[in-house]
Design an enzyme around this catalytic site. Sequence first.
Site, PDB file in Angstrom:
ATOM      1  N   ASP A  31       0.841  -1.202   0.000  1.00  0.00           N
ATOM      2  CA  ASP A  31       0.000   0.000   0.000  1.00  0.00           C
ATOM      3  C   ASP A  31       0.873   1.248   0.000  1.00  0.00           C
ATOM      4  O   ASP A  31       0.956   1.988   0.991  1.00  0.00           O
ATOM      5  CB  ASP A  31      -0.947  -0.035   1.202  1.00  0.00           C
ATOM      6  CG  ASP A  31      -1.908  -1.204   1.139  1.00  0.00           C
ATOM      7  OD1 ASP A  31      -2.299  -1.589   0.014  1.00  0.00           O
ATOM      8  OD2 ASP A  31      -2.268  -1.746   2.198  1.00  0.00           O
ATOM      9  N   LYS A  62       0.980  -8.059  -2.773  1.00  0.00           N
ATOM     10  CA  LYS A  62      -0.361  -7.625  -3.166  1.00  0.00           C
ATOM     11  C   LYS A  62      -0.302  -6.180  -3.640  1.00  0.00           C
ATOM     12  O   LYS A  62       0.080  -5.283  -2.882  1.00  0.00           O
ATOM     13  CB  LYS A  62      -1.345  -7.751  -2.002  1.00  0.00           C
ATOM     14  CG  LYS A  62      -2.782  -7.377  -2.388  1.00  0.00           C
ATOM     15  CD  LYS A  62      -3.735  -7.531  -1.212  1.00  0.00           C
ATOM     16  CE  LYS A  62      -3.726  -6.325  -0.299  1.00  0.00           C
ATOM     17  NZ  LYS A  62      -4.345  -5.115  -0.912  1.00  0.00           N
ATOM     18  N   ASP A 103      -4.934  -6.758  -6.745  1.00  0.00           N
ATOM     19  CA  ASP A 103      -6.144  -6.643  -5.934  1.00  0.00           C
ATOM     20  C   ASP A 103      -6.942  -5.404  -6.343  1.00  0.00           C
ATOM     21  O   ASP A 103      -6.900  -4.369  -5.682  1.00  0.00           O
ATOM     22  CB  ASP A 103      -5.730  -6.558  -4.456  1.00  0.00           C
ATOM     23  CG  ASP A 103      -6.897  -6.420  -3.504  1.00  0.00           C
ATOM     24  OD1 ASP A 103      -8.011  -6.838  -3.863  1.00  0.00           O
ATOM     25  OD2 ASP A 103      -6.690  -5.887  -2.393  1.00  0.00           O
ATOM     26  N   LEU A 104      -7.693  -5.527  -7.438  1.00  0.00           N
ATOM     27  CA  LEU A 104      -8.476  -4.396  -7.950  1.00  0.00           C
ATOM     28  C   LEU A 104      -9.973  -4.533  -7.689  1.00  0.00           C
ATOM     29  O   LEU A 104     -10.718  -3.589  -7.900  1.00  0.00           O
ATOM     30  CB  LEU A 104      -8.227  -4.216  -9.453  1.00  0.00           C
ATOM     31  CG  LEU A 104      -6.784  -3.904  -9.855  1.00  0.00           C
ATOM     32  CD1 LEU A 104      -6.693  -3.682 -11.360  1.00  0.00           C
ATOM     33  CD2 LEU A 104      -6.240  -2.695  -9.095  1.00  0.00           C
ATOM     34  N   LYS A 105     -10.417  -5.707  -7.267  1.00  0.00           N
ATOM     35  CA  LYS A 105     -11.810  -5.925  -6.875  1.00  0.00           C
ATOM     36  C   LYS A 105     -12.789  -5.410  -7.937  1.00  0.00           C
ATOM     37  O   LYS A 105     -13.684  -4.603  -7.656  1.00  0.00           O
ATOM     38  CB  LYS A 105     -12.109  -5.245  -5.528  1.00  0.00           C
ATOM     39  CG  LYS A 105     -11.218  -5.679  -4.376  1.00  0.00           C
ATOM     40  CD  LYS A 105     -11.618  -4.957  -3.104  1.00  0.00           C
ATOM     41  CE  LYS A 105     -10.743  -5.339  -1.929  1.00  0.00           C
ATOM     42  NZ  LYS A 105      -9.373  -4.761  -2.037  1.00  0.00           N
ATOM     43  N   LEU A 106     -12.659  -5.912  -9.145  1.00  0.00           N
ATOM     44  CA  LEU A 106     -13.518  -5.426 -10.218  1.00  0.00           C
ATOM     45  C   LEU A 106     -14.991  -5.738  -9.952  1.00  0.00           C
ATOM     46  O   LEU A 106     -15.344  -6.805  -9.463  1.00  0.00           O
ATOM     47  CB  LEU A 106     -13.095  -6.039 -11.551  1.00  0.00           C
ATOM     48  CG  LEU A 106     -11.667  -5.733 -12.020  1.00  0.00           C
ATOM     49  CD1 LEU A 106     -11.461  -6.262 -13.427  1.00  0.00           C
ATOM     50  CD2 LEU A 106     -11.370  -4.246 -11.972  1.00  0.00           C
ATOM     51  N   HIS A 107     -15.851  -4.783 -10.298  1.00  0.00           N
ATOM     52  CA  HIS A 107     -17.295  -4.932 -10.109  1.00  0.00           C
ATOM     53  C   HIS A 107     -17.981  -4.012 -11.112  1.00  0.00           C
ATOM     54  O   HIS A 107     -18.031  -2.797 -10.932  1.00  0.00           O
ATOM     55  CB  HIS A 107     -17.675  -4.542  -8.676  1.00  0.00           C
ATOM     56  CG  HIS A 107     -19.128  -4.774  -8.349  1.00  0.00           C
ATOM     57  ND1 HIS A 107     -19.624  -4.591  -7.081  1.00  0.00           N
ATOM     58  CD2 HIS A 107     -20.174  -5.181  -9.104  1.00  0.00           C
ATOM     59  CE1 HIS A 107     -20.930  -4.867  -7.070  1.00  0.00           C
ATOM     60  NE2 HIS A 107     -21.275  -5.221  -8.292  1.00  0.00           N
ATOM     61  N   ASP A 108     -18.491  -4.600 -12.182  1.00  0.00           N
ATOM     62  CA  ASP A 108     -19.132  -3.826 -13.240  1.00  0.00           C
ATOM     63  C   ASP A 108     -20.028  -4.782 -14.026  1.00  0.00           C
ATOM     64  O   ASP A 108     -20.196  -5.941 -13.635  1.00  0.00           O
ATOM     65  CB  ASP A 108     -18.075  -3.172 -14.134  1.00  0.00           C
ATOM     66  CG  ASP A 108     -18.542  -1.841 -14.718  1.00  0.00           C
ATOM     67  OD1 ASP A 108     -19.674  -1.813 -15.263  1.00  0.00           O
ATOM     68  OD2 ASP A 108     -17.796  -0.856 -14.657  1.00  0.00           O
ATOM     69  N   ILE A 109     -20.577  -4.323 -15.131  1.00  0.00           N
ATOM     70  CA  ILE A 109     -21.387  -5.228 -15.943  1.00  0.00           C
ATOM     71  C   ILE A 109     -20.472  -6.326 -16.505  1.00  0.00           C
ATOM     72  O   ILE A 109     -19.265  -6.109 -16.684  1.00  0.00           O
ATOM     73  CB  ILE A 109     -22.119  -4.477 -17.068  1.00  0.00           C
ATOM     74  CG1 ILE A 109     -21.126  -3.856 -18.063  1.00  0.00           C
ATOM     75  CG2 ILE A 109     -23.051  -3.424 -16.493  1.00  0.00           C
ATOM     76  CD1 ILE A 109     -21.798  -3.261 -19.295  1.00  0.00           C
ATOM     77  N   ASN A 117     -19.722  -7.726 -19.382  1.00  0.00           N
ATOM     78  CA  ASN A 117     -18.878  -7.506 -20.558  1.00  0.00           C
ATOM     79  C   ASN A 117     -17.696  -6.591 -20.249  1.00  0.00           C
ATOM     80  O   ASN A 117     -16.585  -6.797 -20.747  1.00  0.00           O
ATOM     81  CB  ASN A 117     -19.709  -6.915 -21.702  1.00  0.00           C
ATOM     82  CG  ASN A 117     -18.917  -6.848 -22.996  1.00  0.00           C
ATOM     83  OD1 ASN A 117     -18.499  -7.874 -23.536  1.00  0.00           O
ATOM     84  ND2 ASN A 117     -18.697  -5.640 -23.504  1.00  0.00           N
ATOM     85  N   THR A 131     -13.200  -7.155   5.104  1.00  0.00           N
ATOM     86  CA  THR A 131     -12.925  -7.368   6.528  1.00  0.00           C
ATOM     87  C   THR A 131     -13.085  -6.091   7.350  1.00  0.00           C
ATOM     88  O   THR A 131     -13.035  -6.137   8.575  1.00  0.00           O
ATOM     89  CB  THR A 131     -11.510  -7.952   6.741  1.00  0.00           C
ATOM     90  OG1 THR A 131     -10.551  -7.117   6.091  1.00  0.00           O
ATOM     91  CG2 THR A 131     -11.413  -9.360   6.201  1.00  0.00           C
ATOM     92  N   ARG A 152      -3.130  -9.830  11.937  1.00  0.00           N
ATOM     93  CA  ARG A 152      -2.303  -9.002  12.808  1.00  0.00           C
ATOM     94  C   ARG A 152      -1.538  -9.888  13.781  1.00  0.00           C
ATOM     95  O   ARG A 152      -2.143 -10.719  14.462  1.00  0.00           O
ATOM     96  CB  ARG A 152      -3.171  -8.014  13.605  1.00  0.00           C
ATOM     97  CG  ARG A 152      -3.903  -6.972  12.763  1.00  0.00           C
ATOM     98  CD  ARG A 152      -2.921  -5.963  12.185  1.00  0.00           C
ATOM     99  NE  ARG A 152      -3.600  -4.878  11.490  1.00  0.00           N
ATOM    100  CZ  ARG A 152      -3.891  -4.879  10.195  1.00  0.00           C
ATOM    101  NH1 ARG A 152      -3.584  -5.941   9.463  1.00  0.00           N
ATOM    102  NH2 ARG A 152      -4.486  -3.852   9.634  1.00  0.00           N
ATOM    103  N   GLN A 191      -9.497  -2.524  10.512  1.00  0.00           N
ATOM    104  CA  GLN A 191     -10.075  -3.853  10.324  1.00  0.00           C
ATOM    105  C   GLN A 191     -11.013  -4.181  11.473  1.00  0.00           C
ATOM    106  O   GLN A 191     -10.776  -3.822  12.614  1.00  0.00           O
ATOM    107  CB  GLN A 191      -8.965  -4.912  10.248  1.00  0.00           C
ATOM    108  CG  GLN A 191      -7.953  -4.680   9.151  1.00  0.00           C
ATOM    109  CD  GLN A 191      -8.491  -5.033   7.777  1.00  0.00           C
ATOM    110  OE1 GLN A 191      -9.629  -5.431   7.630  1.00  0.00           O
ATOM    111  NE2 GLN A 191      -7.672  -4.869   6.765  1.00  0.00           N
ATOM    112  N   ARG A 219       0.375  -3.115   7.070  1.00  0.00           N
ATOM    113  CA  ARG A 219       1.058  -2.156   7.925  1.00  0.00           C
ATOM    114  C   ARG A 219       2.011  -2.742   8.959  1.00  0.00           C
ATOM    115  O   ARG A 219       3.062  -2.141   9.218  1.00  0.00           O
ATOM    116  CB  ARG A 219       0.005  -1.254   8.605  1.00  0.00           C
ATOM    117  CG  ARG A 219      -0.563  -0.219   7.658  1.00  0.00           C
ATOM    118  CD  ARG A 219      -1.861   0.390   8.151  1.00  0.00           C
ATOM    119  NE  ARG A 219      -2.983  -0.529   7.976  1.00  0.00           N
ATOM    120  CZ  ARG A 219      -4.251  -0.193   8.163  1.00  0.00           C
ATOM    121  NH1 ARG A 219      -4.560   1.029   8.559  1.00  0.00           N
ATOM    122  NH2 ARG A 219      -5.210  -1.069   7.961  1.00  0.00           N
TER     123      ARG A 219
END
Length: 224
Positions: A5, A28, A55-61, A63, A111, A173, A182, A203
């Site tokens: 990060d 990551k 780690d981009l966590k895609l969420h879309d339609i 296609n 989380t 942790r 978290q 961290r």
Amino acid sequence: MIAMDFPGMSEVKAFLEQFDKAEQLYLKVGMELFYAAGPDVIKYIKSLGHDVFLDLKLHDIPNTVKSAMRVIRHLDVDLTNVHAAGGVEMMAEALDGLAGTTKLIAVTQLTSTSEKQMHDFQNIQTSLTDSVIHYAKKTQEAGLAGVVCSAQEVEMIKAATSKAFICLTPGIRPIGAAVGDQKRVMTPAKARAIGSDFIVVGRPITQAEKPNEAYSLIKSQWLS
């Protein structure tokens, strides 16, 4: 896995220079770093012989996600993810877009999400555990390799899916470390004992005075 990060490439290089070149790491790369440095950071990390979880966590339609995964499959990452909330069709299309080049997993509930927050903001009126297990089953139905989940949910997810179904657990942790933002956390040793396949630590390693030593300590706790 170490959560990288960082705001840019210079911080990545400075961080990785503190590790033995013979040490193969699993790193990551999340939104902050990827949006700042783009594919170049992936190429740099891979040139050092490390593994990458994008780690981009895609969420879309469906296609759009499939098209994005067609791009990601050329980045040579080892693992990437989508949000299970996008639905079975979206997850299946994402998998198709990767064409077998990269393992794909899905996020169940973050989380950082408490049950109260899930009720209030997502308007999901079941228990947090039931929501996570439901998402895990749908992820398996879509053909994905596993999920991102709290370590506290691993045993129930394995029971509802299969032992081979990957459970990648952030919110790890070591004893005495600050919990931060978290909500559902666990120690490395406990996560291993209950069946986590991968753990993600940020961290406690990246902000440590001696990151390589912090990493070695957490790794030894994970492997013990």
